[in-house]
Write a protein that holds these residues in place. Structure first.
Motif, mmCIF file in Angstrom:
data_model
loop_
_atom_site.group_PDB
_atom_site.id
_atom_site.type_symbol
_atom_site.label_atom_id
_atom_site.label_comp_id
_atom_site.label_asym_id
_atom_site.label_seq_id
_atom_site.Cartn_x
_atom_site.Cartn_y
_atom_site.Cartn_z
ATOM 1 N N GLY A 49 -27.672 65.872 29.082
ATOM 2 C CA GLY A 49 -26.650 64.921 28.713
ATOM 3 C C GLY A 49 -25.169 65.281 28.973
ATOM 4 N N THR A 50 -25.005 66.458 28.604
ATOM 5 C CA THR A 50 -23.551 67.190 29.008
ATOM 6 C C THR A 50 -23.261 66.946 30.533
ATOM 7 N N PHE A 51 -24.143 67.358 31.304
ATOM 8 C CA PHE A 51 -24.111 67.222 32.828
ATOM 9 C C PHE A 51 -23.903 65.976 33.285
ATOM 10 N N LEU A 52 -24.546 65.053 32.532
ATOM 11 C CA LEU A 52 -24.288 63.527 32.756
ATOM 12 C C LEU A 52 -22.938 63.033 32.453
ATOM 13 N N GLU A 53 -22.446 63.536 31.503
ATOM 14 C CA GLU A 53 -20.996 63.177 31.186
ATOM 15 C C GLU A 53 -19.895 63.806 32.112
ATOM 16 N N LEU A 90 -21.053 52.275 36.880
ATOM 17 C CA LEU A 90 -21.862 53.542 36.872
ATOM 18 C C LEU A 90 -21.480 54.699 35.994
ATOM 19 N N THR A 91 -20.079 54.907 36.068
ATOM 20 C CA THR A 91 -19.527 55.917 35.316
ATOM 21 C C THR A 91 -20.038 55.594 33.671
ATOM 22 N N PHE A 92 -19.908 54.123 33.393
ATOM 23 C CA PHE A 92 -20.307 53.928 31.964
ATOM 24 C C PHE A 92 -21.712 54.198 31.644
ATOM 25 N N TYR A 93 -22.724 53.937 32.513
ATOM 26 C CA TYR A 93 -23.867 54.244 32.036
ATOM 27 C C TYR A 93 -24.329 55.823 32.114
ATOM 28 N N LEU A 94 -23.748 56.404 33.094
ATOM 29 C CA LEU A 94 -23.885 57.916 33.095
ATOM 30 C C LEU A 94 -23.180 58.546 31.721
ATOM 31 N N MET A 95 -21.962 58.171 31.277
ATOM 32 C CA MET A 95 -21.373 58.583 30.207
ATOM 33 C C MET A 95 -22.283 58.092 28.879
ATOM 34 N N LEU A 96 -22.738 57.124 28.825
ATOM 35 C CA LEU A 96 -23.496 56.501 27.667
ATOM 36 C C LEU A 96 -24.702 57.252 27.612
ATOM 37 N N ALA A 97 -25.299 57.292 28.769
ATOM 38 C CA ALA A 97 -26.929 58.097 28.622
ATOM 39 C C ALA A 97 -26.700 59.553 28.406
ATOM 40 N N GLY A 98 -25.521 60.225 28.967
ATOM 41 C CA GLY A 98 -25.202 61.637 28.503
ATOM 42 C C GLY A 98 -24.794 61.740 27.133
ATOM 43 N N LEU A 99 -24.217 60.892 26.603
ATOM 44 C CA LEU A 99 -23.779 60.967 25.189
ATOM 45 C C LEU A 99 -25.132 60.746 24.176
ATOM 46 N N PHE A 151 -25.184 72.522 14.317
ATOM 47 C CA PHE A 151 -25.360 71.606 15.584
ATOM 48 C C PHE A 151 -25.453 70.167 15.235
ATOM 49 N N ASP A 152 -25.589 69.956 13.742
ATOM 50 C CA ASP A 152 -25.406 68.449 13.468
ATOM 51 C C ASP A 152 -23.861 68.184 13.376
ATOM 52 N N ILE A 153 -23.278 69.133 12.894
ATOM 53 C CA ILE A 153 -21.670 68.827 12.898
ATOM 54 C C ILE A 153 -21.127 68.959 14.494
ATOM 55 N N ASN A 154 -21.623 69.778 15.292
ATOM 56 C CA ASN A 154 -21.207 69.611 16.570
ATOM 57 C C ASN A 154 -21.549 68.289 17.279
ATOM 58 N N ALA A 155 -22.617 67.855 17.121
ATOM 59 C CA ALA A 155 -23.219 66.752 17.682
ATOM 60 C C ALA A 155 -22.521 65.446 17.190
ATOM 61 N N HIS A 156 -22.126 65.366 15.893
ATOM 62 C CA HIS A 156 -21.294 64.653 15.373
ATOM 63 C C HIS A 156 -19.889 64.399 16.057
ATOM 64 N N GLY A 157 -19.289 65.485 16.187
ATOM 65 C CA GLY A 157 -18.064 65.781 16.764
ATOM 66 C C GLY A 157 -17.965 65.413 18.119
ATOM 67 N N HIS A 158 -19.013 65.618 18.714
ATOM 68 C CA HIS A 158 -19.265 65.359 20.184
ATOM 69 C C HIS A 158 -19.150 63.840 20.333
ATOM 70 N N ALA A 159 -20.014 63.075 19.516
ATOM 71 C CA ALA A 159 -20.085 61.851 19.553
ATOM 72 C C ALA A 159 -18.430 61.152 19.253
ATOM 73 N N ALA A 188 -30.142 65.178 21.177
ATOM 74 C CA ALA A 188 -30.856 66.472 21.361
ATOM 75 C C ALA A 188 -30.205 67.839 20.765
ATOM 76 N N GLU A 189 -29.028 67.699 20.783
ATOM 77 C CA GLU A 189 -28.335 68.864 20.384
ATOM 78 C C GLU A 189 -28.654 69.491 18.908
ATOM 79 N N PRO A 190 -29.100 68.557 17.717
ATOM 80 C CA PRO A 190 -29.435 68.712 16.613
ATOM 81 C C PRO A 190 -30.931 69.305 16.578
ATOM 82 N N LEU A 191 -31.724 69.120 17.845
ATOM 83 C CA LEU A 191 -33.105 69.384 17.746
ATOM 84 C C LEU A 191 -33.321 70.443 18.697
ATOM 85 N N HIS A 192 -32.131 71.147 19.232
ATOM 86 C CA HIS A 192 -32.181 72.362 20.240
ATOM 87 C C HIS A 192 -33.234 73.164 20.179
#
Length: 178
Positions: A126-130, A95-104, A53-61, A110-114
């Protein structure tokens, strides 16, 4: 003759916030976190010493923060110029910037702490906001194109396919997280 400078509109400078956030993401959740993950693997002598989950969150970033934010910022800046028009609804684009940033931010933290229920739901949020940000981004660029009344150019097909895959990747990423 006196030159009067007009203040820059959001459409003229929108790319800056995307580029700065992309760079900040890659320097923090990308490079620094990636280095820490590699150090942990090295010190413990095992690739399984770190959570998937750490690896996936890092890759997601890296994918959504570094690449995704750059793609969005560049498209908002360049596409209207390619079509000799102005960006449709720059305020919605901001607005898309703020949605994307908040989602990211939600997703990467949160993913590593799932394992703790609230964090799982925050990662999904976060994924939904993205997804919303990417969907609006596509609508903004499509409407910009439509209003330009320019004929389709060869590169427009590549752009359309790229947008389809950008959105599809976000949907598939949601399933991957879930």
């Amino acid at each position: 003759e006196q030159v009067v400078l007009q203040p820059a509109s959001p459409a003229d400078t929108i790319y800056r916030r995307f580029f700065k956030a992309g760079i900040a993401t890659t320097l923090t959740a990308g490079a620094v976190w990636g280095a820490l993950l590699l150090i942990t693997i090295g010190l413990k002598g095992s690739f399984t010493a770190i959570s998937i989950f750490d690896i996936n969150a890092h890759g997601h970033a890296q994918i959504f923060g570094w690449v995704g934010l750059f793609v969005m910022g560049f498209a908002y800046q360049a596409f209207p110029r390619f079509k000799h028009t102005s960006l449709w609804n720059p305020r919605l684009a901001v607005l898309t910037f703020y949605l994307m940033l908040a989602g990211l931010i939600l997703r990467v933290i949160a993913e590593p702490l799932h394992r703790f229920a609230p964090f799982f739901w925050l990662a999904l949020l976060g994924t939904f906001l993205e997804l919303v940000a990417i969907g609006l981004f596509i609508v903004i660029i499509a409407e910009t194109f439509r209003r330009s009344q320019k004929p389709l150019a060869a590169y427009d097909y590549y752009i359309a396919v790229a947008f389809i895959w950008f959105f599809a990747q976000a949907v598939l990423d949601l399933f991957h997280l879930y």
